[in-house]
Design a protein around this motif. Structure first.
Motif, PDB file in Angstrom:
ATOM      1  N   VAL A  72      57.165  30.544  44.288  1.00  0.00           N
ATOM      2  CA  VAL A  72      55.632  31.658  44.552  1.00  0.00           C
ATOM      3  C   VAL A  72      56.659  33.041  43.856  1.00  0.00           C
ATOM      4  CG1 VAL A  72      55.023  33.594  46.597  1.00  0.00           C
ATOM      5  CG2 VAL A  72      56.239  31.219  47.530  1.00  0.00           C
ATOM      6  N   ASN A  73      57.566  32.882  43.845  1.00  0.00           N
ATOM      7  CA  ASN A  73      57.843  34.346  42.393  1.00  0.00           C
ATOM      8  C   ASN A  73      57.920  33.383  41.057  1.00  0.00           C
ATOM      9  OD1 ASN A  73      58.675  35.929  44.824  1.00  0.00           O
ATOM     10  ND2 ASN A  73      60.405  34.719  44.432  1.00  0.00           N
ATOM     11  N   SER A  74      56.848  32.860  40.889  1.00  0.00           N
ATOM     12  CA  SER A  74      56.936  32.014  39.316  1.00  0.00           C
ATOM     13  C   SER A  74      55.958  32.773  38.523  1.00  0.00           C
ATOM     14  CB  SER A  74      56.249  30.623  39.347  1.00  0.00           C
ATOM     15  OG  SER A  74      55.223  30.840  39.971  1.00  0.00           O
ATOM     16  N   SER A  75      56.051  32.944  37.082  1.00  0.00           N
ATOM     17  CA  SER A  75      54.934  33.935  36.680  1.00  0.00           C
ATOM     18  C   SER A  75      53.844  33.506  37.152  1.00  0.00           C
ATOM     19  CB  SER A  75      55.434  33.832  34.955  1.00  0.00           C
ATOM     20  OG  SER A  75      54.758  32.306  35.175  1.00  0.00           O
ATOM     21  N   TYR A  76      52.817  32.423  37.045  1.00  0.00           N
ATOM     22  CA  TYR A  76      51.850  32.496  37.238  1.00  0.00           C
ATOM     23  C   TYR A  76      51.372  33.218  38.540  1.00  0.00           C
ATOM     24  CZ  TYR A  76      47.692  30.501  39.589  1.00  0.00           C
ATOM     25  OH  TYR A  76      46.489  30.121  40.444  1.00  0.00           O
ATOM     26  N   PHE A  77      52.506  32.849  39.666  1.00  0.00           N
ATOM     27  CA  PHE A  77      51.833  34.175  41.265  1.00  0.00           C
ATOM     28  C   PHE A  77      51.653  35.321  41.153  1.00  0.00           C
ATOM     29  CE2 PHE A  77      52.766  29.221  42.406  1.00  0.00           C
ATOM     30  CZ  PHE A  77      51.525  29.145  43.553  1.00  0.00           C
ATOM     31  N   ASN A  78      52.511  35.169  40.183  1.00  0.00           N
ATOM     32  CA  ASN A  78      51.903  36.980  39.256  1.00  0.00           C
ATOM     33  C   ASN A  78      51.194  37.659  38.466  1.00  0.00           C
ATOM     34  OD1 ASN A  78      54.434  37.965  41.656  1.00  0.00           O
ATOM     35  ND2 ASN A  78      56.068  36.589  39.791  1.00  0.00           N
ATOM     36  N   LYS A 114      45.260  36.442  40.660  1.00  0.00           N
ATOM     37  CA  LYS A 114      45.015  35.743  39.239  1.00  0.00           C
ATOM     38  C   LYS A 114      44.816  34.342  41.106  1.00  0.00           C
ATOM     39  CE  LYS A 114      44.404  33.113  35.477  1.00  0.00           C
ATOM     40  NZ  LYS A 114      44.032  31.335  35.668  1.00  0.00           N
ATOM     41  N   TRP A 115      46.143  34.355  41.570  1.00  0.00           N
ATOM     42  CA  TRP A 115      45.530  33.540  42.675  1.00  0.00           C
ATOM     43  C   TRP A 115      45.249  32.795  43.329  1.00  0.00           C
ATOM     44  CZ3 TRP A 115      46.903  33.563  47.884  1.00  0.00           C
ATOM     45  CH2 TRP A 115      47.655  34.417  47.628  1.00  0.00           C
ATOM     46  N   ASN A 116      44.578  34.023  43.574  1.00  0.00           N
ATOM     47  CA  ASN A 116      43.218  34.650  44.344  1.00  0.00           C
ATOM     48  C   ASN A 116      42.505  33.991  44.282  1.00  0.00           C
ATOM     49  OD1 ASN A 116      44.282  37.852  45.740  1.00  0.00           O
ATOM     50  ND2 ASN A 116      45.601  35.453  46.388  1.00  0.00           N
ATOM     51  N   ILE A 117      41.712  34.239  43.177  1.00  0.00           N
ATOM     52  CA  ILE A 117      40.243  33.378  43.380  1.00  0.00           C
ATOM     53  C   ILE A 117      40.962  32.185  42.944  1.00  0.00           C
ATOM     54  CG2 ILE A 117      38.958  33.520  41.364  1.00  0.00           C
ATOM     55  CD1 ILE A 117      39.104  36.338  40.758  1.00  0.00           C
TER      56      ILE A 117
END
Lengths: 454, 365
Positions: A4-10, A150-153
């Motif tokens: 969850v804290n990985s860079s993608y999810f930020n 970004k993950w929202n979209i």
């Protein structure tokens, strides 16, 4: 759950694509409800019939007589509120619940795209689609964000990828690829289309449609995903779905898919679209460009992400559940629904029921038109779970007519994808002794043929 | 937009796939309009024409009888009634256009007829035959009651000699049949023929789709169930011999059934009404879409099944009421043979020809 804290999810992105998606989605749904209503289908499908087929476990969901119109009205209003971004969370939850309730009322009307709408609206409950260009955001600065994670979209893209890719996988079967079935039955009957009509009579055209349909479904989500192929891919989306609209009676679905595919485009495209909408309604888009960035509460983010990952895992696994059932999937339909198996079968059937009074030995053949509409009878005749539910309904009905110790037998024939009709259900089995479950229904007679594929 | 996209698409496929034409399928498609023309010009309109003439004869003999009731005029009336009732069997399946609008079949041949209502209507003199609620007190079954069911021949003659209200009601029933049929025939001879033929598309409202659905409904409900299944007790606890067609003249029941079945078979094969020539038909259409199953063409299987049903019916007594009462097994056998063609037509034929049963969204699953 450190991912969850990985860079993608930020990573963050502009909120405009999600806002545009929300508007299109809400608008399309509103049109769909109005269209459904205007055709008189609420009355025809949910009020006129005497009997409704329930999903296993959802027997309590039934049409509510004239109040059914109110459910549709609520659903339509919720769709409108979603489009406007007005009390969004309440609106999307209301939409999801009312739409899904409608779909659960009678499984006769099951369509993959209705299921898609239910899933999509469910997913949207968790997304901040009202952060930008919405009434909510305009009136409440605390809800207004120009940037969102970004993950929202991307989660919407994931759902679309699953739908297309699984629809493509399902087409990798011998009927579709080697025999061009059922398109071989469906396409030639469009002979009256200008220009295209004559082509649709030719075998090579039918094979071309079959193969390109499969390739399209398998590749289109990825072509949309990559920037360099995106424009071409979108043109293909439009052509493909307009063609399906022209050739088949599939209602609003093509338009919904075309509009959904826009989610793959960059935010600049959506900003332009929103700008157009803003000008059309003489409102300002600039007020939403506040530079604010939505940061989820870490706890809620963790919970939501875990839940959505579970949700997608289910979506990935569910279409393969047919593997645990013996027999031919197209024949038994055990594990067929909710798996993006779209337009794969031309199935026609005939089912005649005999009700027997175990005490007097009296026998009576049922006139199905007394209880079912033409559409219900057609759907019932080819699907074992419908047949079973109807048989139990007949038992109850004939008990009130003075029958006792009721047995119900069926004389049924089904033709699948151009094959000669065959006896479908074991005529010696008393259907009353069978009950609905997720177990294999061993009273379905064998298909005695093979459709190779996934 | 729709056509523009089609043109683009055709451009793409013609460019990418030239010269790969499969010679077997290099046809121009089945000419549905030619089939519709055959149906309209060689079957439906001539059949209505003949039926209409038979009603004119019935009308004449009804007038003769009511003006001068005698055993002789009664006999003539009865024989013209038989001819007209038999002729009706050749058009009943074509419940499309004006016939559908007027619900011709329901006003012509609902049985059993409601004798109580008929007696009341005659004695009170007040009735409106255009009301749907009066369907069971008019048409051929009601006339049947009035010319066969009111006593011995002499008693009937005496009754009509004395009772004006009986004369009026009988005349009204015959006139009503003639009026309805006249309307239907005039419509076919007027604009409707062209409308019917022009609607050669493939959607649910196209003529082919509609008429095949109507035909199937007729075959299943009126022919299979009405004439055979219901009297044989298929849909009830016990057999119901008094539910046969032509109850008050039961000797006619089998021949009505035979004519109905032959007419259905002839329609399937496109056989002209006036001669035995064959034109474009469902049978030919099935051969065109190449509906081959188990080494036999579907059209042949359906025709074989028509023959099996014919021979099962040929073996029955001319009086189906007697047949049900004495040997219902043979009646049930006839039903089974008729039933087998429901499966072949409604399942196999509908699939092969992609006949749509109803207009709703569907994605084929």
């Amino acid at each position: 759950m450190s991912f969850v804290n990985s860079s993608y999810f930020n990573e963050t992105t502009k909120a405009a694509p999600l806002a545009a998606f929300r508007i299109f989605f809400g608008f399309m749904m509103l049109i769909s409800i109005i269209r459904f209503w205007s055709y008189g289908w609420i009355d025809k499908l949910y009020i006129q019939p005497r009997f409704f087929f329930s999903y296993y476990g959802f027997e309590f969901v039934k049409p509510l007589g004239s109040f059914t119109y109110i459910i549709f009205a609520i659903c339509g209003l919720a769709a409108l509120a979603v489009a406007l971004g007005f009390k969004y969370r309440l609106a999307i939850i209301t939409f999801f619940l009312s739409f899904t309730y409608i779909e659960l009322m009678d499984k006769t009307t099951y369509l993959n795209h209705y299921y898609f709408i239910s899933l999509l609206s469910f997913l949207m409950i968790f997304l901040p689609a009202h952060a930008y260009f919405s009434i909510d955001a305009k009136h409440n600065q605390n809800l207004s964000y120009q940037y969102i994670p970004k993950w929202n979209i991307d989660s919407i893209k994931v759902l679309l990828i699953i739908v297309y890719f699984y629809a493509g996988l399902a087409k990798l079967n011998s009927d579709w690829l080697l025999h061009a079935m059922p398109l071989r039955i469906w396409l030639p009957s469009n002979y009256d289309l200008p220009l295209l009509g004559d082509f649709l009579q030719k075998t090579w055209v039918i094979y071309l449609f079959s193969w390109s349909g499969a390739i399209y479904d398998l590749t289109i989500p990825f072509l949309l995903l990559y920037k360099r192929t995106r424009i071409v891919a979108f043109v293909l989306v439009v052509i493909f779905h307009v063609l399906t609209r022209v050739l088949f009676p599939i209602g609003m679905f093509p338009y919904i898919m075309i509009v959904s595919a826009l989610i793959f485009f960059d935010a600049s495209v959506h900003e332009k679209i929103l700008e157009r909408i803003a000008r059309l309604f003489k409102v300002s888009r600039k007020v939403f460009d506040n530079g604010k960035q939505l940061v989820w509460n870490p706890q809620i983010k963790k919970l939501t992400l875990s839940f959505l990952i579970f949700f997608f895992l289910v979506q990935v696994i569910l279409p393969f559940r047919h593997i645990v059932y013996p027999g031919e999937l197209f024949w038994t339909e055990e594990g067929y629904r909710f798996s993006w198996r779209v337009m794969l079968m031309e199935k026609a059937g005939y089912a005649s029921f005999q009700v027997v009074d175990g005490v007097t030995g009296n026998k009576q053949t049922v006139d199905n038109s007394e209880f079912l509409t033409v559409f219900q009878e057609k759907q019932m005749a080819t699907q074992p779970d419908f047949i079973l539910e109807y048989a139990h309904f007949l038992k109850d009905t004939f008990e009130t007519r003075g029958f006792s110790d009721v047995h119900v037998f069926i004389d049924s024939f089904v033709a699948l994808n151009g094959r000669r009709s065959k006896r479908y259900i074991d005529p010696t089995v008393d259907l009353i002794k069978q009950s609905e479950s997720f177990k294999h229904k061993n009273w379905i007679l064998p298909f005695n043929d093979e459709i190779k594929g996934i | 937009m729709r056509h523009f996209l089609l043109i683009i698409f055709i451009g793409i496929i013609s460019w990418s796939c030239t010269d790969s034409d499969d010679p077997v399928d290099a046809s121009d498609g089945f000419d549905r309009q030619a089939m519709l023309i055959n149906w309209a010009d060689n079957i439906i309109i001539p059949a209505y024409d003949a039926y209409n003439l038979s009603l004119a004869e019935l009308s004449n003999s009804t007038n003769s009888f009511t003006e001068n009731p005698s055993l002789e005029t009664l006999t003539s009336l009865r024989s013209n009634w038989e001819v007209a009732y038999t002729s009706w069997q050749t058009v009943s399946m074509f419940e499309i256009g004006k016939a559908e609008e007027l619900t011709l079949r329901d006003f012509t041949n609902v049985y059993p007829t409601n004798t109580g209502n008929i007696d009341n209507a005659i004695s009170s003199g007040s009735y409106n035959l255009t009301l749907p609620s009066t369907r069971s007190q008019q048409g051929f079954p009601a006339i049947n009651y009035l010319i066969h069911g009111l006593g011995t021949d002499q008693e009937i003659v005496d009754l009509y000699t004395s009772s004006e209200s009986h004369k009026t009601y009988l005349n009204d029933l015959v006139n009503r049949l003639a009026t309805l049929t006249g309307e239907v025939l005039a419509d076919w001879q007027g604009d409707y023929r062209q409308t019917f033929v022009d609607r050669d598309g493939s959607d649910a409202s196209s003529s082919v789709n509609k008429l095949i659905n109507d035909f199937m409904f007729y075959y299943e409900k009126a022919l299979r169930a009405g004439k055979v299944g219901i009297p044989a007790g298929i849909f009830s606890n016990t057999s119901l011999p008094d539910r046969i067609e032509s109850l008050h003249q039961p000797e006619l029941s089998k021949s009505l059934l035979q004519v109905a079945l032959t007419s259905a078979e002839n329609f399937f094969n496109g056989v002209h009404f006036d001669d035995n020539d064959q034109g474009m038909s469902l049978s030919e259409y099935l051969d065109f879409v190449n509906a081959i199953s188990e080494g036999e063409t579907l059209s042949r299987l359906i025709n074989q099944q028509f023959e099996s049903a014919q021979s099962a019916i040929n073996g029955l007594d001319g009086n189906l009421m007697l047949q049900v009462e004495t040997d219902n097994t043979s009646m049930l056998k006839a039903y089974d043979e008729l039933q087998k063609n429901v499966v072949l037509m409604k399942v196999d034929m509908f699939q092969a020809l992609n006949i749509k049963v109803d207009f709703v969204d569907a994605d084929g699953d």
